[in-house]
Each structure stands twice: as structure tokens, then as C-alpha cells.
Write an enzyme that holds these catalytic residues in place. Structure first.
Site, PDB file in Angstrom:
ATOM      1  N   LYS A  55     -14.842  17.983   9.563  1.00 38.05           N
ATOM      2  CA  LYS A  55     -15.951  18.029  10.665  1.00 38.05           C
ATOM      3  C   LYS A  55     -16.065  19.419  11.512  1.00 38.05           C
ATOM      4  O   LYS A  55     -15.363  20.152  11.840  1.00 38.05           O
ATOM      5  CB  LYS A  55     -15.434  17.236  11.759  1.00 38.05           C
ATOM      6  CG  LYS A  55     -15.100  15.719  11.412  1.00 38.05           C
ATOM      7  CD  LYS A  55     -14.611  14.919  12.574  1.00 38.05           C
ATOM      8  CE  LYS A  55     -14.618  13.474  11.699  1.00 38.05           C
ATOM      9  NZ  LYS A  55     -13.182  12.950  11.628  1.00 38.05           N
ATOM     10  N   GLU A  67      -5.933  -3.713  -0.709  1.00 33.69           N
ATOM     11  CA  GLU A  67      -6.363  -4.566   0.276  1.00 33.69           C
ATOM     12  C   GLU A  67      -7.547  -5.624  -0.614  1.00 33.69           C
ATOM     13  O   GLU A  67      -7.661  -6.588   0.033  1.00 33.69           O
ATOM     14  CB  GLU A  67      -6.780  -4.262   1.628  1.00 33.69           C
ATOM     15  CG  GLU A  67      -5.519  -3.670   2.135  1.00 33.69           C
ATOM     16  CD  GLU A  67      -5.695  -2.324   2.197  1.00 33.69           C
ATOM     17  OE1 GLU A  67      -5.742  -1.699   1.157  1.00 33.69           O
ATOM     18  OE2 GLU A  67      -4.810  -1.778   2.831  1.00 33.69           O
ATOM     19  N   THR A  84       0.929  -1.012  -0.002  1.00 31.61           N
ATOM     20  CA  THR A  84      -0.039  -0.031  -0.126  1.00 31.61           C
ATOM     21  C   THR A  84       0.913   1.321   0.154  1.00 31.61           C
ATOM     22  O   THR A  84       2.117   1.227   0.421  1.00 31.61           O
ATOM     23  CB  THR A  84      -1.025  -0.069   1.052  1.00 31.61           C
ATOM     24  OG1 THR A  84       0.154   0.112   2.394  1.00 31.61           O
ATOM     25  CG2 THR A  84      -1.834  -1.234   1.383  1.00 31.61           C
ATOM     26  N   TRP A 128     -20.494  16.538   9.614  1.00 39.38           N
ATOM     27  CA  TRP A 128     -19.500  16.140   8.489  1.00 39.38           C
ATOM     28  C   TRP A 128     -19.935  16.830   7.148  1.00 39.38           C
ATOM     29  O   TRP A 128     -20.952  16.925   6.846  1.00 39.38           O
ATOM     30  CB  TRP A 128     -19.802  14.775   8.360  1.00 39.38           C
ATOM     31  CG  TRP A 128     -18.897  13.894   9.480  1.00 39.38           C
ATOM     32  CD1 TRP A 128     -18.567  14.454  10.669  1.00 39.38           C
ATOM     33  CD2 TRP A 128     -18.476  12.503   9.563  1.00 39.38           C
ATOM     34  NE1 TRP A 128     -18.317  13.428  11.476  1.00 39.38           N
ATOM     35  CE2 TRP A 128     -18.197  12.194  10.670  1.00 39.38           C
ATOM     36  CE3 TRP A 128     -18.750  11.432   8.526  1.00 39.38           C
ATOM     37  CZ2 TRP A 128     -17.719  11.084  11.095  1.00 39.38           C
ATOM     38  CZ3 TRP A 128     -18.386  10.273   9.044  1.00 39.38           C
ATOM     39  CH2 TRP A 128     -17.753  10.028  10.239  1.00 39.38           C
TER      40      TRP A 128
HETATM   41  P1  ADP Z   1      -3.887   3.809  -0.975  1.00 38.89           P
HETATM   42  O1  ADP Z   1      -5.051   3.142   0.184  1.00 38.89           O
HETATM   43  O2  ADP Z   1      -2.614   3.560  -0.459  1.00 38.89           O
HETATM   44  O3  ADP Z   1      -4.257   5.219  -1.101  1.00 38.89           O
HETATM   45  P2  ADP Z   1      -5.330   2.332  -2.605  1.00 38.89           P
HETATM   46  O4  ADP Z   1      -5.158   2.391  -3.841  1.00 38.89           O
HETATM   47  O5  ADP Z   1      -5.563   1.136  -2.134  1.00 38.89           O
HETATM   48  O6  ADP Z   1      -4.061   2.870  -2.177  1.00 38.89           O
HETATM   49  O7  ADP Z   1      -6.481   3.004  -2.274  1.00 38.89           O
HETATM   50  C1  ADP Z   1      -7.662   2.947  -1.854  1.00 38.89           C
HETATM   51  C2  ADP Z   1      -8.489   4.057  -1.737  1.00 38.89           C
HETATM   52  O8  ADP Z   1      -8.809   4.756  -2.494  1.00 38.89           O
HETATM   53  C3  ADP Z   1     -10.103   3.620  -1.079  1.00 38.89           C
HETATM   54  O9  ADP Z   1      -9.972   3.206   0.256  1.00 38.89           O
HETATM   55  C4  ADP Z   1     -10.821   5.066  -1.128  1.00 38.89           C
HETATM   56  O10 ADP Z   1     -10.606   6.107  -0.410  1.00 38.89           O
HETATM   57  C5  ADP Z   1      -9.817   5.569  -2.601  1.00 38.89           C
HETATM   58  N1  ADP Z   1     -10.741   4.976  -3.653  1.00 38.89           N
HETATM   59  C6  ADP Z   1     -10.761   4.436  -4.602  1.00 38.89           C
HETATM   60  N2  ADP Z   1     -11.449   4.338  -5.517  1.00 38.89           N
HETATM   61  C7  ADP Z   1     -12.411   5.322  -5.395  1.00 38.89           C
HETATM   62  C8  ADP Z   1     -13.550   6.015  -5.953  1.00 38.89           C
HETATM   63  N3  ADP Z   1     -14.090   5.737  -6.714  1.00 38.89           N
HETATM   64  N4  ADP Z   1     -14.006   7.172  -5.225  1.00 38.89           N
HETATM   65  C9  ADP Z   1     -13.454   7.630  -4.058  1.00 38.89           C
HETATM   66  N5  ADP Z   1     -12.532   7.119  -3.614  1.00 38.89           N
HETATM   67  C10 ADP Z   1     -11.876   6.098  -4.172  1.00 38.89           C
END
Ligand code: ADP
Length: 562
Positions: free
Chosen positions: A459, A346, A202, A464
Site C-alpha cells: 500500500k 478450503e 490449512t 495498491w
Molecule cells: P494456505 O492458504 O495455507 O497458503 P492454500 O494452499 O490453501 O494454503 O493456499 C491458497 C492460496 O494460495 C490462495 O488463497 C492464493 O493466495 C494462493 N494461490 C493459489 N494458487 C494461486 C495462483 N495460481 N496464483 C496466485 N496465488 C495462488
């Protein structure tokens, strides 16, 4: 990863090509088209381009080379479960490495070259990679990290012998020489379907990166699900160009989906600017693509400036961060369906995708747009729920928001080596739900919409405010090229939103005009208290706006309302 071919699918399509007829993803008549080109702007003491523009191959040839490569790795001492690192663009040799390493029972460990070299060295050492393959574009990174990675025995440049760069890197070799050392009669081994096939860390915006280890079983299940008609909807009639990199969450599964369905695959190499991507779309008749919103900004801008269209592109998956509605609309105006998707490292990564159901087909465009903007419904295999801070499940009414939890066969149970904390530690039911760190609503039809990452939510006075909603509205303004909203400290309200905007070239849009733009489009108290203009937004290694950096950058900033 390898499975028996299914001749009934198409007599001509699947040809067994290994000695024992067991392992094949050969597809006759279907090209894998890959450009072997590597960023020519990087001076590697090689004249012009490292290689020709386009390299064409087939799945049959790819399988044969992957098998030979597996034999070479075996001879070099790589055993089942060992990790082999890659630092590479989307290209055919990277694809071969995926299948060689995974197919022999070892683990292909993809590394994001946009990370800081210290982080890359840390990840290589943590994963205990002893062999690394890399595109020569990244030689400067390799030179920086090699002294810090004494356990790497071989650095294999993805290039042929004639063009192997000279560098003071111990154990430096080139891919073609290494591959040629493998025997041709290698037989893919049988293995437990639960053994590991790939590893991706990650991005680790806080603390050390954490390794997500994918299994053969979870990867195959994920690929089946991703290929479904209401997910990516991939088929043998498609030409797929993954803009999303193979170094981040396996290019969202496309390297597994495309061979599974027999689609033609086009790899862009390192050239991801608007012109290169558009040229390749047109030249190769790409029907289907996938990427994060930031890469599409560049492409759409280039097309607008040059009055261009798409002749063959019909669908694109957009995810990784929220896809601004203005982008969905622009693509639709070009005749391209946007499939908004949500996922995480994940989760391999797919969790949800937004596609219309039958009952939505007659809705007016506006109402359909509202659905496209959501992150969509779970793909079969994933379960989701939203809960409050006490872990109590919340209703699916489209307005109540809560912490998003998921579970399923490709949802992580434990980080690599058990380090990085228990991913399931906060589960209220104790039944293996994974808290995503996202805040979302879910409507009665199961369409999920991300309101925010829990750490980005603003917040204000105990309520929110969704930073994503405010960003989407700003980006819809014709003078705004990009925008981000962060919460900044406020003595009375705790936090208030600050809009940080990048103007379009030539625009002189003012703070007042942008604030006025929110009027009537959002609850009054959600309106940002102020606007700051910047030349560009800081982007992380996966192309997402780095809000942590922005918060750092604006830490001494005082709101006029404070
Ligand atoms: P990291 O967690 O290291 O940023 P990831 O690529 O696993 O790497 O990112 C996952 C996160 O990206 C999600 O938990 C979410 O917050 C965000 N995310 C992924 N796709 C979307 C989407 N279509 N819209 C909004 N947020 C998104």
C-alpha cells in the site's frame, strides 16, 4: 468414493471386483505405477534403498488391498467418521489408505510432514487420530511427536515386516502385517453422500491450523469438475504424475480424478529433485503433471543444464502461487501447455483454471500469453465475484481489483469442529460467499487474475502495488533464479516495495541493473525502491515463499529512500 462401474465405457475396463459387485475402480490394462522408493539419504539403519525402484500394480489389485485394509481398520476399532492420519509421500500404499479409509466411511487425514513437529503433534491431537500411517522416511518425526500424542494407538510404517524399522515408539507396526490381518470378504458400506471422507489442515501462517473437512459428495463433484476438458482435461489416454503431494489438499484431487477416468498414475515417492522427476517422466511416458512453481524451478534448471527435453509430457497444471510468465514460456518452448490454476485448501482446492476459448485460438502468441498468465475462469460449480471493502460488487473489466469471494458445492462452510472462526463471517450479502483473502481482477470473459494476497499487497500512498507483478518481472530477468517483493515501511508513502532476489549461480547482476529492468515495463511509481540479494528464499510447508518470514527477516531494514 466408490461407485458402480460403467461397463459401456469400455467393456474391458471396468471389472466389478468386490463380493457384491458394488464397489470398484478396477481398471484392467491400466497400470498404476508407483515407486515405493523412499528417500535413501535418510539413515534408517537399512542398507541402501528401502525397496526396489518401481512398484507396479493395477487398480484392480489396489481395490482388493484397500478393501482388506479397510477390514483391518474395522477390526482395529476404526468406525465411521473416525480420523486416520497419514504422513506420507505420493505412493501406492498411501493411495490404498486413501481408498480404504474413505471407503469404509472413516476420514483420511493427510498431514504435511514439512510442518514443525510441534504443529504436527497439535494437528494429530486436534483431529483425534488414533491410527497413523507413515513413510519410514518420516520416522524421526514420528519419534518426536509420539510422546506428545498419547491417544494414538497404532503407528503403522508403510513398509513390509522385514523392513520395519526398530524404534522406541509404542504401538509401532508395519503396513503389510497390519493389512494381512484384514479379511478378504469385507463389503464396502453404504453411506450418506454428505458424510466426511478427508481432512486437511490449512498451513496456518497465523494462529492455529484450521481443518478443512471434505465430504464424499463434494469430493466426487470436485473430481468430475477437475477432469473436464477445460480444467485438467484428464482421460484414459493419460499418464499422470502428481508432483503436488497427497498430503496437501489431496494432490489437487488427482487420486480421485485418475481412477475416475482410468488414467495410468505414476507416483514419485520422496524423490522430487529435477533429475528424478525428469527420469520418471521419460521412463513412464508421463503426459500430464501438476505442481507448485517452486518444484518446477528445480526441474527446468536441471533440464537447461543438461540440454534435455520432454518426449511425452504435454500438459502441466501449475498453481498454489502465481506461476511466473517466464516459467509458462519455458514450458511452452518445450512443447508443454501450462494450465495456470488457482485454488485453496478450503476449495478442495480447484477454483479457476486458465485455458483458451475458441475465439482466442487465432490470437498472436503474445496475446495468448496474457491469458495463460491469468488464473483463469471458474470451473463449473464455482461462482466468484470481486467486491470492495464495503462488500459492493465490482465490475468485470480486467482492471478493477477487489476482494475475491467464491461459493459452490465444494467451498467450505465451516472449519472442522467449528474452530478457527466462521469462514463465511464477512459475507456482505449473507448468502454463503467465502472471502478468499485474495485480491483479483476479472475480465469481461471471466478470466480472473490474482493481484495479490490481501496481506501481501503493497500500500503506497493510498494506492495498491501488486507484489506478484513485480516478482514476475524480476524472475523474467535471466540472472534471477527466484525473487520476492515485500512492502516495507516508508515515512511518506506508508509502504514501498523491496525486491529480494536470488542470483543465478555465477551471476553478478547488480541492484542497479535489476531496478533498470523495470523501466518501461511497469508504472514508474511501482518500481522497487531497493534490492537485497539473498542465497535462498524461505519456503513454507507447501513450497510457497514465506513472506511472513521475509518481513520478519527485513524488519530492521531501512529503505534508502526513507
Ligand atoms: P494456505 O492458504 O495455507 O497458503 P492454500 O494452499 O490453501 O494454503 O493456499 C491458497 C492460496 O494460495 C490462495 O488463497 C492464493 O493466495 C494462493 N494461490 C493459489 N494458487 C494461486 C495462483 N495460481 N496464483 C496466485 N496465488 C495462488
Amino acid at each position: 468414493m466408490f461407485s458402480k462401474s460403467n461397463p459401456s465405457q469400455n467393456e474391458e475396463m471396468a471389472i466389478p471386483s468386490s463380493a457384491d459387485n458394488r464397489s470398484t475402480f478396477s481398471v484392467i490394462g491400466s497400470d498404476v505405477t508407483v515407486s515405493g522408493d523412499i528417500d535413501a539419504s535418510v539413515d534408517l539403519h537399512i542398507d541402501g534403498r528401502v525397496e526396489g525402484d518401481i512398484h507396479r500394480t493395477t487398480y484392480r489389485a489396489l481395490e482388493a488391498r484397500a478393501r482388506k485394509l479397510a477390514a483391518a481398520f474395522e477390526a482395529a476399532g476404526v468406525k465411521k467418521g473416525d480420523r486416520v492420519g497419514t504422513l506420507a509421500w505420493n505412493g501406492y500404499r498411501h493411495m490404498e489408505a486413501y481408498y480404504a479409509v474413505g471407503g469404509m466411511g472413516a476420514v483420511v487425514h493427510t498431514i504435511n510432514p514439512r510442518l514443525h513437529p510441534d504443529q504436527i503433534a497439535w494437528i494429530i491431537n486436534h483431529a483425534e487420530d488414533r491410527h497413523m500411517v507413515f513413510d519410514v522416511t518420516f520416522l524421526p518425526i514420528i519419534q518426536a511427536v509420539a510422546p506428545k500424542c498419547p491417544n494414538v494407538e497404532q503407528w503403522i510404517a508403510l513398509i513390509d515386516a522385514d523392513r520395519q524399522p526398530e524404534a522406541d515408539v509404542p504401538g509401532l507396526t508395519n503396513y503389510e502385517t497390519f493389512l494381512a490381518s484384514g479379511r478378504d470378504d469385507y463389503v464396502w458400506p453404504e453411506m450418506d453422500e454428505n458424510s466426511a471422507v478427508a481432512l486437511c489442515y490449512t498451513s496456518g501462517t497465523t494462529g492455529n491450523p484450521k481443518g478443512a473437512l471434505y465430504g464424499h459428495r463434494s469430493t466426487v463433484l470436485h473430481a468430475y469438475a477437475a477432469a473436464l476438458p477445460d480444467a485438467m482435461g484428464a482421460s484414459a489416454r493419460d499418464t499422470i504424475l502428481p508432483v503436488v503431494p497427497m498430503f496437501h489438499v489431496n494432490a489437487w484431487g488427482i487420486p480421485y480424478v485418475a481412477p475416475m477416468v482410468g488414467a495410468k498414475l505414476v507416483f514419485p515417492g520422496g524423490q522430487l529433485d529435477g533429475k528424478s522427476v525428469h527420469d520418471l517422466f521419460e521412463q513412464e511416458g508421463v503426459t500430464y503433471s501438476a505442481g507448485v512453481p517452486t518444484v518446477w524451478l528445480g526441474l527446468l534448471q536441471y533440464m537447461k543444464e543438461n540440454g534435455l527435453k520432454f518426449s511425452t509430457l504435454s500438459r502441466t497444471v501449475i498453481g498454489g502461487s502465481a506461476c511466473p510468465p517466464a516459467m509458462i514460456k519455458t514450458f511452452r518452448d518445450y512443447g508443454v501447455d501450462v494450465i495456470h490454476a488457482w485454488g485453496m485448501t478450503e476449495l478442495s482446492p480447484l477454483g479457476t483454471l486458465s485455458r483458451l476459448q475458441g475465439k482466442h485460438l487465432d490470437l498472436p502468441e503474445d496475446a495468448q500469453m496474457k491469458l495463460y498468465e491469468k488464473q483463469g475462469r471458474v470451473v463449473y460449480g464455482i461462482d466468484m465475484k470481486i467486491v470492495d471493502d464495503e462488500g459492493k460488487a465490482l465490475p468485470w473489466d480486467g482492471t478493477t481489483y477487489g476482494n475475491l469471494l467464491v461459493r459452490g458445492p465444494w467451498v467450505i462452510r465451516e472449519y472442522f469442529k467449528g474452530e478457527g472462526g466462521d469462514p463465511l463471517a464477512y459475507d456482505a450479502e449473507g448468502k454463503g460467499w467465502f472471502p478468499t483473502g485474495d485480491v483479483a481482477t476479472i475480465d469481461g470473459d471471466g478470466f480472473m487474475q490474482i493481484t495479490d494476497r490481501s496481506k501481501d499487497v503493497i500500500k503506497s500512498g493510498g494506492e495498491w502495488i501488486s507484489s506478484i507483478d513485480l516478482e514476475n518481472l524480476a524472475i523474467a530477468h535471466p540472472d534471477v533464479a527466484n525473487a520476492a517483493v515485500i512492502g516495507v515501511a516508508h515515512p511518506k508513502w506508508d509502504e514501498r516495495p523491496l525486491l529480494i532476489a536470488v542470483r543465478r549461480p555465477g551471476s553478478e547482476v547488480t541492484r542497479e541493473q535489476l531496478i533498470a529492468h523495470y523501466e518501461g515495463r511497469i508504472a514508474k511509481w511501482w518500481t522497487p525502491d531497493d534490492v537485497q540479494f539473498v542465497d535462498e528464499l524461505p519456503l513454507g510447508a507447501t513450497g510457497k515463499v514465506l513472506k511472513t518470514k521475509l518481513r520478519e527477516q527485513f524488519k530492521d531494514y531501512k529503505l534508502p529512500t526513507a
